[in-house]
Design an enzyme around this catalytic site. Structure first.
Site, PDB file in Angstrom:
ATOM      1  N   TYR A 201      63.593 183.110  39.041  1.00  0.00           N
ATOM      2  CA  TYR A 201      64.560 183.696  38.112  1.00  0.00           C
ATOM      3  C   TYR A 201      64.564 185.217  38.218  1.00  0.00           C
ATOM      4  O   TYR A 201      65.635 185.837  38.304  1.00  0.00           O
ATOM      5  CB  TYR A 201      64.238 183.264  36.683  1.00  0.00           C
ATOM      6  CG  TYR A 201      65.163 183.857  35.651  1.00  0.00           C
ATOM      7  CD1 TYR A 201      66.497 183.465  35.584  1.00  0.00           C
ATOM      8  CD2 TYR A 201      64.711 184.822  34.751  1.00  0.00           C
ATOM      9  CE1 TYR A 201      67.352 184.016  34.638  1.00  0.00           C
ATOM     10  CE2 TYR A 201      65.552 185.370  33.804  1.00  0.00           C
ATOM     11  CZ  TYR A 201      66.875 184.968  33.750  1.00  0.00           C
ATOM     12  OH  TYR A 201      67.724 185.530  32.812  1.00  0.00           O
TER      13      TYR A 201
ATOM     14  N   SER B 150      69.023 190.881  33.540  1.00  0.00           N
ATOM     15  CA  SER B 150      67.935 190.542  32.625  1.00  0.00           C
ATOM     16  C   SER B 150      66.848 191.596  32.764  1.00  0.00           C
ATOM     17  O   SER B 150      66.691 192.215  33.820  1.00  0.00           O
ATOM     18  CB  SER B 150      67.348 189.163  32.964  1.00  0.00           C
ATOM     19  OG  SER B 150      66.166 188.913  32.227  1.00  0.00           O
TER      20      SER B 150
END
Length: 262
Positions: free
Chosen positions: A155, A142
């Site tokens: 995250y 990501s």
């Protein structure tokens, strides 16, 4: 493109980006193996892949956080499908929440899904690919693994880990002919945000910069044939990540203000 009869394994292949990667690979003649916990959904993905490719496709249940489930998956692939050419590690999830308010149990679970389970499966596949002296591992990380923003502490930590793991693995496997690609997408219009941000405010605030999963899937599948080190989308986020590295103080300001849409 030439994915004809190549075996492509996709984790998290029941919906969203993983589902679209399965379809794009099938269109190019690949033998697709879609894996996820939701067996009813991957069954539908399997049927669609068969219709698109005109070839066999497979749907195997997988709980990526469970080592026994991973062992069972690898056994079934070896017995029913054969050697894997391409592994796409797409399974993962996120929750956008202030770190001080988050249940510590989520820390462990998110690392088990996003990092540790992925590493266990990758090791098993990498051993086989090294023996074949060919293969390609694609890890969906990501842009949050390059630019951390508020409410993504855990995250982002998992995705920083995926990027670091991929960078080292790429160097280790290069001498035996196995490629490793890291994909760093920004926000994608998928059901990922049903859990990450149930309010829906994040996607709404981002507007047109949100990625379409089918378009990103096409880019990833093209990379299966012509491997790249890294894919960053949208391009502006890749440029921002470079600036963040060069000018960290400015990067912190931008991450905490301009990029903070949660």
């Amino acid at each position: 493109m030439n994915l004809e009869n190549k075996v492509v394994v996709v984790t998290g292949g029941s919906a969203g980006l993983g589902e679209q990667i399965c379809y794009e690979a099938a269109k190019q003649g690949a033998i697709v193996v879609t894996c996820a916990r939701r067996i009813n959904l991957i069954g539908k993905v399997k049927e669609q892949c068969m219709a698109l490719s005109g070839k066999a496709a497979f749907a195997f249940q997988l709980d990526i956080a469970n080592p026994e489930s991973i062992d069972h998956l690898v056994e079934r692939i070896n017995e029913e499908v054969g050697p894997v050419d391409i592994l796409v590690n797409n399974a993962g999830y996120g929750i956008f929440q202030e770190f001080t308010e988050m249940d510590p149990a989520i820390f462990q679970q998110m690392f088990e899904v996003n990092v540790l389970g992925m590493m266990v499966l990758t090791q098993k596949m990498a051993i086989q690919m090294a023996e074949q002296k060919a293969g390609h591992i694609i890890n969906i990380a990501s842009i949050a693994g390059k630019i951390a923003t508020p409410k993504t502490a855990v995250y982002s930590a998992t995705k920083f880990a995926v990027i670091g793991f991929s960078n080292a693995l790429r160097l280790e496997l290069k001498p035996v002919g196995v490629h490793v690609t890291t994909v760093n997408p920004g926000p994608i219009e998928t059901n990922f945000f049903d859990q990450a941000d149930p309010s829906g405010n994040y996607l709404a605030n981002l507007g047109s910069i949100v990625l379409e999963p089918n378009k990103l899937a096409r880019t990833i599948v093209k990379n299966m044939v012509h491997p790249k080190r890294e894919i960053n989308r949208p391009h502006i986020f890749g440029a921002a990540a470079t600036l963040y590295t060069l000018f960290p103080s400015i990067g912190d300001f931008m991450a905490g203000s301009l990029f903070n849409k949660k």
